[in-house]
Scaffold this motif. Sequence first.
Motif, short mmCIF file in Angstrom:
data_model
loop_
_atom_site.label_atom_id
_atom_site.label_comp_id
_atom_site.label_asym_id
_atom_site.label_seq_id
_atom_site.Cartn_x
_atom_site.Cartn_y
_atom_site.Cartn_z
N UNK A 170 14.36 78.25 10.51
CA UNK A 170 14.47 79.61 9.98
C UNK A 170 13.22 80.43 10.30
N UNK A 171 12.07 79.77 10.22
CA UNK A 171 10.81 80.47 10.53
C UNK A 171 10.79 80.89 11.99
N UNK A 172 11.18 79.97 12.89
CA UNK A 172 11.19 80.29 14.33
C UNK A 172 12.20 81.38 14.66
N UNK A 173 13.35 81.34 14.00
CA UNK A 173 14.36 82.39 14.23
C UNK A 173 13.83 83.75 13.80
N UNK A 174 13.16 83.80 12.65
CA UNK A 174 12.59 85.07 12.19
C UNK A 174 11.47 85.54 13.12
N UNK A 175 10.68 84.62 13.64
CA UNK A 175 9.62 84.99 14.56
C UNK A 175 10.18 85.58 15.85
N UNK A 176 11.34 85.05 16.33
CA UNK A 176 11.98 85.61 17.52
C UNK A 176 12.45 87.03 17.25
N UNK A 177 13.02 87.27 16.08
CA UNK A 177 13.48 88.62 15.72
C UNK A 177 12.28 89.57 15.65
N UNK A 178 11.19 89.13 14.99
CA UNK A 178 9.99 89.95 14.87
C UNK A 178 9.35 90.22 16.22
N UNK A 179 9.37 89.21 17.10
CA UNK A 179 8.79 89.38 18.43
C UNK A 179 9.59 90.39 19.24
N UNK A 180 10.92 90.38 19.12
CA UNK A 180 11.76 91.35 19.83
C UNK A 180 11.44 92.77 19.33
N UNK A 181 11.30 92.93 18.01
CA UNK A 181 10.94 94.25 17.46
C UNK A 181 9.57 94.70 17.97
N UNK A 182 8.63 93.74 18.07
CA UNK A 182 7.29 94.07 18.53
C UNK A 182 7.32 94.52 20.00
N UNK A 183 8.13 93.83 20.82
CA UNK A 183 8.25 94.22 22.24
C UNK A 183 8.84 95.62 22.38
#
Length: 131
Positions: A89-102
Amino acid sequence: MRGLVPEPSHPYLAPEMTFLRSLSPLRAIRDLRFFLAQRKPHELWFMMLSMAITFAVLFVFVKDSRVETPYERNIIYAESWPLTRTDAQIKAQQKIDQAKKHIAEEALEKRRRANQAEFKKVDDWLTNHGF
């Protein structure tokens, strides 16, 4: 001489000093009238024009200095995560946050390029005109 410092021979403000006694608003007005009576008409017009320009500039500065900034709430919400959260769940949320950051970084880079293009256009215009 009683101590190390000698006493002054005369008081600081001597009674002969009548400079402050000669100041009065009536004398100032009379002096101004006498000064203005000796001026030529064109000198008075230029004086009034220069005073009007000076007061206009001061008025603009005073008026411009009072910029009302609207109240804007700046609420920052903190995300609350359960303690039982898994690594997946943590890694999935990090992927979502990373996409928003990009996406945010790309938008920022696009704005920077647009600003740079505008400055380049102005620089080219100035270079073409010899500046």
